[in-house]
Design an enzyme around this catalytic site. Structure first.
Site, PDB file in Angstrom:
ATOM      1  N   HIS A   1      -3.523  14.473   5.109  1.00 26.17           N
ATOM      2  CA  HIS A   1      -2.821  13.104   5.293  1.00 26.17           C
ATOM      3  C   HIS A   1      -3.374  12.707   4.152  1.00 26.17           C
ATOM      4  O   HIS A   1      -4.940  12.953   3.804  1.00 26.17           O
ATOM      5  CB  HIS A   1      -3.295  12.110   6.361  1.00 26.17           C
ATOM      6  CG  HIS A   1      -1.883  11.216   6.505  1.00 26.17           C
ATOM      7  ND1 HIS A   1      -1.949   9.614   5.513  1.00 26.17           N
ATOM      8  CD2 HIS A   1      -0.795  11.261   7.009  1.00 26.17           C
ATOM      9  CE1 HIS A   1      -0.938   9.275   5.313  1.00 26.17           C
ATOM     10  NE2 HIS A   1       0.094   9.765   5.761  1.00 26.17           N
TER      11      HIS A   1
ATOM     12  N   ARG B   1       2.086  13.440   3.645  1.00 31.38           N
ATOM     13  CA  ARG B   1       1.599  14.894   4.551  1.00 31.38           C
ATOM     14  C   ARG B   1       3.079  15.981   4.103  1.00 31.38           C
ATOM     15  O   ARG B   1       4.121  14.582   3.644  1.00 31.38           O
ATOM     16  CB  ARG B   1       1.628  14.966   5.553  1.00 31.38           C
ATOM     17  CG  ARG B   1       2.289  14.053   6.707  1.00 31.38           C
ATOM     18  CD  ARG B   1       2.014  13.222   7.896  1.00 31.38           C
ATOM     19  NE  ARG B   1       2.256  12.545   8.687  1.00 31.38           N
ATOM     20  CZ  ARG B   1       2.676  12.164  10.163  1.00 31.38           C
ATOM     21  NH1 ARG B   1       2.077  13.461  10.294  1.00 31.38           N
ATOM     22  NH2 ARG B   1       3.041  11.127  10.690  1.00 31.38           N
TER      23      ARG B   1
ATOM     24  N   LYS C   1       7.757  14.971   5.024  1.00 31.66           N
ATOM     25  CA  LYS C   1       7.210  13.214   5.031  1.00 31.66           C
ATOM     26  C   LYS C   1       8.665  12.550   3.833  1.00 31.66           C
ATOM     27  O   LYS C   1       7.978  13.570   2.858  1.00 31.66           O
ATOM     28  CB  LYS C   1       6.042  13.029   5.722  1.00 31.66           C
ATOM     29  CG  LYS C   1       5.636  13.868   6.781  1.00 31.66           C
ATOM     30  CD  LYS C   1       6.466  12.968   8.361  1.00 31.66           C
ATOM     31  CE  LYS C   1       7.096  11.939   8.280  1.00 31.66           C
ATOM     32  NZ  LYS C   1       6.461  11.338   9.806  1.00 31.66           N
TER      33      LYS C   1
ATOM     34  N   ASP D   1       6.699   7.167  -0.058  1.00 27.71           N
ATOM     35  CA  ASP D   1       6.317   5.525  -0.034  1.00 27.71           C
ATOM     36  C   ASP D   1       5.073   5.580  -0.559  1.00 27.71           C
ATOM     37  O   ASP D   1       4.157   5.863  -0.944  1.00 27.71           O
ATOM     38  CB  ASP D   1       4.995   5.862   1.099  1.00 27.71           C
ATOM     39  CG  ASP D   1       5.375   4.439   2.450  1.00 27.71           C
ATOM     40  OD1 ASP D   1       4.802   4.048   1.140  1.00 27.71           O
ATOM     41  OD2 ASP D   1       4.339   4.580   3.535  1.00 27.71           O
TER      42      ASP D   1
ATOM     43  N   CYS E   1       2.783   3.244  -0.751  1.00 26.92           N
ATOM     44  CA  CYS E   1       1.183   2.822  -0.510  1.00 26.92           C
ATOM     45  C   CYS E   1       0.451   4.389  -0.769  1.00 26.92           C
ATOM     46  O   CYS E   1      -0.312   4.273  -1.405  1.00 26.92           O
ATOM     47  CB  CYS E   1       0.492   2.816   1.106  1.00 26.92           C
ATOM     48  SG  CYS E   1       1.150   3.616   2.722  1.00 26.92           S
ATOM     49  N   TYR E   2       1.571   5.369  -0.556  1.00 22.21           N
ATOM     50  CA  TYR E   2       0.526   6.515  -1.497  1.00 22.21           C
ATOM     51  C   TYR E   2       0.345   6.729  -3.222  1.00 22.21           C
ATOM     52  O   TYR E   2      -0.492   7.263  -3.105  1.00 22.21           O
ATOM     53  CB  TYR E   2       1.447   7.840  -0.771  1.00 22.21           C
ATOM     54  CG  TYR E   2       1.274   7.972   1.076  1.00 22.21           C
ATOM     55  CD1 TYR E   2       0.601   7.877   1.804  1.00 22.21           C
ATOM     56  CD2 TYR E   2       2.374   8.178   1.670  1.00 22.21           C
ATOM     57  CE1 TYR E   2       0.055   7.504   2.745  1.00 22.21           C
ATOM     58  CE2 TYR E   2       2.604   8.219   2.779  1.00 22.21           C
ATOM     59  CZ  TYR E   2       1.526   7.937   3.278  1.00 22.21           C
ATOM     60  OH  TYR E   2       1.681   7.681   4.619  1.00 22.21           O
TER      61      TYR E   2
ATOM     62  N   ASP F   1       7.483  -0.286   0.056  1.00 23.46           N
ATOM     63  CA  ASP F   1       7.594   2.001   0.810  1.00 23.46           C
ATOM     64  C   ASP F   1       8.241   2.595   0.130  1.00 23.46           C
ATOM     65  O   ASP F   1       8.555   3.215  -0.422  1.00 23.46           O
ATOM     66  CB  ASP F   1       7.619   1.667   2.379  1.00 23.46           C
ATOM     67  CG  ASP F   1       7.422   2.793   2.922  1.00 23.46           C
ATOM     68  OD1 ASP F   1       8.137   3.968   2.311  1.00 23.46           O
ATOM     69  OD2 ASP F   1       7.557   2.977   3.969  1.00 23.46           O
TER      70      ASP F   1
ATOM     71  N   ASP G   1       5.790  -6.218   2.248  1.00 19.87           N
ATOM     72  CA  ASP G   1       4.398  -6.870   3.109  1.00 19.87           C
ATOM     73  C   ASP G   1       3.295  -6.227   1.664  1.00 19.87           C
ATOM     74  O   ASP G   1       3.286  -6.166   0.841  1.00 19.87           O
ATOM     75  CB  ASP G   1       4.002  -5.509   4.599  1.00 19.87           C
ATOM     76  CG  ASP G   1       3.768  -4.462   3.747  1.00 19.87           C
ATOM     77  OD1 ASP G   1       2.750  -3.816   2.908  1.00 19.87           O
ATOM     78  OD2 ASP G   1       5.069  -3.047   4.931  1.00 19.87           O
TER      79      ASP G   1
ATOM     80  N   HIS H   1       1.774  -2.992   1.549  1.00 19.92           N
ATOM     81  CA  HIS H   1       2.264  -1.717   0.424  1.00 19.92           C
ATOM     82  C   HIS H   1       2.000  -2.756  -0.889  1.00 19.92           C
ATOM     83  O   HIS H   1       2.504  -2.254  -1.735  1.00 19.92           O
ATOM     84  CB  HIS H   1       3.780  -1.553   0.792  1.00 19.92           C
ATOM     85  CG  HIS H   1       4.173  -1.034   1.873  1.00 19.92           C
ATOM     86  ND1 HIS H   1       3.835  -1.592   3.067  1.00 19.92           N
ATOM     87  CD2 HIS H   1       3.496   0.302   1.762  1.00 19.92           C
ATOM     88  CE1 HIS H   1       3.768   0.240   4.082  1.00 19.92           C
ATOM     89  NE2 HIS H   1       4.152   1.006   2.693  1.00 19.92           N
TER      90      HIS H   1
HETATM   91  C1  FPP Z   1       0.798   8.294   8.796  1.00 19.49           C
HETATM   92  O1  FPP Z   1       1.549   7.156   9.505  1.00 19.49           O
HETATM   93  C2  FPP Z   1      -0.310   7.493   8.957  1.00 19.49           C
HETATM   94  C3  FPP Z   1      -1.923   7.967   9.192  1.00 19.49           C
HETATM   95  C4  FPP Z   1      -2.144   9.943   9.574  1.00 19.49           C
HETATM   96  C5  FPP Z   1      -3.562   7.467   8.513  1.00 19.49           C
HETATM   97  C6  FPP Z   1      -2.892   6.835   7.114  1.00 19.49           C
HETATM   98  C7  FPP Z   1      -4.581   6.636   6.777  1.00 19.49           C
HETATM   99  C8  FPP Z   1      -4.720   5.280   5.904  1.00 19.49           C
HETATM  100  C9  FPP Z   1      -3.741   5.148   4.935  1.00 19.49           C
HETATM  101  C10 FPP Z   1      -5.789   5.330   5.311  1.00 19.49           C
HETATM  102  C11 FPP Z   1      -6.437   3.931   5.560  1.00 19.49           C
HETATM  103  C12 FPP Z   1      -7.797   3.829   5.174  1.00 19.49           C
HETATM  104  C13 FPP Z   1      -8.620   2.975   5.475  1.00 19.49           C
HETATM  105  C14 FPP Z   1      -9.967   2.640   4.409  1.00 19.49           C
HETATM  106  C15 FPP Z   1      -8.181   1.544   6.478  1.00 19.49           C
HETATM  107  P1  FPP Z   1       3.319   7.769   9.344  1.00 19.49           P
HETATM  108  O2  FPP Z   1       2.733   8.393  10.458  1.00 19.49           O
HETATM  109  O3  FPP Z   1       3.556   5.898   9.220  1.00 19.49           O
HETATM  110  O4  FPP Z   1       3.651   8.086   7.475  1.00 19.49           O
HETATM  111  P2  FPP Z   1       3.813   8.968   6.882  1.00 19.49           P
HETATM  112  O5  FPP Z   1       5.226   9.526   7.615  1.00 19.49           O
HETATM  113  O6  FPP Z   1       4.161   8.886   5.776  1.00 19.49           O
HETATM  114  O7  FPP Z   1       2.660  10.670   7.448  1.00 19.49           O
HETATM  115 ZN    ZN Z   2       3.080   3.153   3.014  1.00 18.48          ZN
END
Ligand code: FPP
Ligand code: ZN
Length: 413
Positions: A230, A277, A280, A283, A285-286, A329, A336, A339
């Site tokens: 991820h 990932r 998916k 977004d 934040c990525y 996102d 928010d 993001h």
């Molecule tokens: C999946 O979210 C999210 C994760 C598996 C973990 C994400 C990890 C971080 C953002 C790092 C955090 C870092 C610190 C320093 C605290 P989702 O299933 O909602 O999103 P997706 O569909 O985009 O994978």
């Molecule tokens: Zn996000």
């Protein structure tokens, strides 16, 4: 030469995902829906010329609002007070606000110092147990405050002892006493120790080995060995390696080719943004969690044009901006503070080229502070759309992490 500029309409080639079969699943339908929503904004950019500009004043007003008293619906963020402070004030700095330290410095310091736990670490709120994520956001916030008086009040020995208590023999760290271990907690621990200048060989023993075990068959990094790669964990792992070693040495600990392949697959066409990932959705934040890896990778392999910076800027401007302030996102979502901060931090990674400039004498504790950003005519950014340069390891505006580290360099434990 990067071909496209941020003009009234994006000039990157835009076409829908050509490879399509007739099997519909929740995943394929979500992807199509996102592509349609994004394409509508990218192709309709001429009709909405407002979003070709970064709406700095509106985003600043939004970030400021998130630092004030919040309505009852935000109660779930009560254990994330230091995060709200970090996201809000960091976003303001990224947007070029020069008054953050003067206007908010003392308030930041008093909010954070009230969260210090007598049992060790810093909690998400007053009276809450010490937690690595809250501690990471707290130390970043204190760095932003620039308040040396508050820095002097931090009991760094107590923080160091707490870090050693949650450190595990396999090199990982528990998120809190009795808590879980993952790549995130390792990065939080290393980043805290790096900023406070309390990083020691004992503290980081086996941590690189633990992180190496988190690289998956796909090439990205997972939270714990054996799980799914991820973007969030990829940044945590890669930034951790860049705290532990100069970038040129990181390749000894990971399979860099596989990581580059996985990261490349995170940038979607036609959207231009990153997914976290496989299979998916993109977004904002990525922009940082995935996009922020590129600055580090580029210095590991000494090659600087492995991804599409223009496409990411277009996705950010046209699809992540809320015209009433704040970043989001994707189209259809509300903005928010989280993001807003990470979308802007990732934009910085797209707008500048980040260069590691370490010296021969550098050692553990130095590497995270040897980065500089440069503008280049190969990266096209419209006038007024630049965000600030950052420290790509600590995700703080350039100079902020460096100042805190310098302060503590003169104060050994
Ligand atoms: C999946 O979210 C999210 C994760 C598996 C973990 C994400 C990890 C971080 C953002 C790092 C955090 C870092 C610190 C320093 C605290 P989702 O299933 O909602 O999103 P997706 O569909 O985009 O994978
Ligand atoms: Zn996000």
């Amino acid at each position: 030469m990067e071909s496209a500029s941020i003009s009234s309409s994006p000039t990157v080639p835009i076409y829908k995902n050509q490879i399509k079969d007739d099997i519909n699943t929740d995943t394929t339908l979500d992807q199509e829906e996102t592509e349609d929503a994004v394409l509508k904004l990218l192709l309709g950019a001429k009709e909405n010329p407002e979003t070709k500009n970064l709406l700095k004043e509106k985003h600043l007003a939004y970030a400021k609002k998130m630092l004030g008293p919040l309505p009852a619906g935000f109660v779930s963020l009560d254990a994330s007070r230091p995060w709200c402070v970090y996201w809000g004030t960091n976003a303001m700095m990224l947007l070029g606000d020069e008054s953050v330290q003067e206007v908010y410095g003392k308030r930041i310091a008093s909010t954070i110092l009230a969260c210090v736990s007598p049992e060790g670490g810093i909690g998400g709120g007053h009276g809450q147990i010490g937690h690595l994520a809250a501690s990471y956001a707290s130390i970043n916030s204190l760095a932003i405050s620039g308040d040396e008086e508050a820095w002097n009040k931090l009991d760094r020995k107590a923080i160091y002892d707490w870090l050693l208590r949650i450190k595990q023999p396999d090199g990982s760290f528990k998120m809190h006493i009795g808590g879980e271990c993952d790549t995130r907690s390792a990065y939080c621990a290393l980043a805290i120790a790096s900023l406070l200048n309390i990083i020691t060989p004992e503290l980081v023993e086996n941590t690189a080995e633990y992180l190496s075990r988190c690289q998956t068959y796909e090439g990205g990094f997972s939270g714990v060995p054996g799980l799914e790669a991820h973007g969030g964990y990829a940044f945590c792992a890669l930034a951790s390696f860049c705290i532990l070693f100069p970038p040129k040495e990181v390749h000894k600990h990971i399979n860099i080719d596989k990581l580059i392949r996985w990261l490349s697959r995170r940038q979607h066409q036609p959207e231009g943004g990153f997914s976290g990932r496989t299979n998916k959705l993109v977004d904002g934040c990525y922009n940082h969690w995935v996009g922020g890896c590129w600055a580090l990778i580029e210095n590991i392999v000494s090659y600087h044009d492995l991804w599409d910076r223009t496409a990411l800027q277009n996705y950010t401007l046209y699809c992540c901006q809320s015209t009433s302030g704040g970043l989001r996102d994707k189209p259809g979502k509300n903005p928010d503070a989280y993001h807003t901060n990470y979308t802007l931090a990732g934009l910085s990674g797209a707008q500048y080229r980040y260069i590691y400039e370490g010296g021969e004498d550098d050692q553990l504790g130095d590497y995270a502070f040897r980065w500089r950003a440069e503008t280049t005519d190969r990266i096209v950014v419209s006038e007024g759309n630049y965000v600030a340069k950052i420290n790509p390891i600590h995700v703080l505006r350039e100079g902020i992490a460096e100042a805190m580290h310098k302060f503590f360099e003169g104060r050994p434990l």
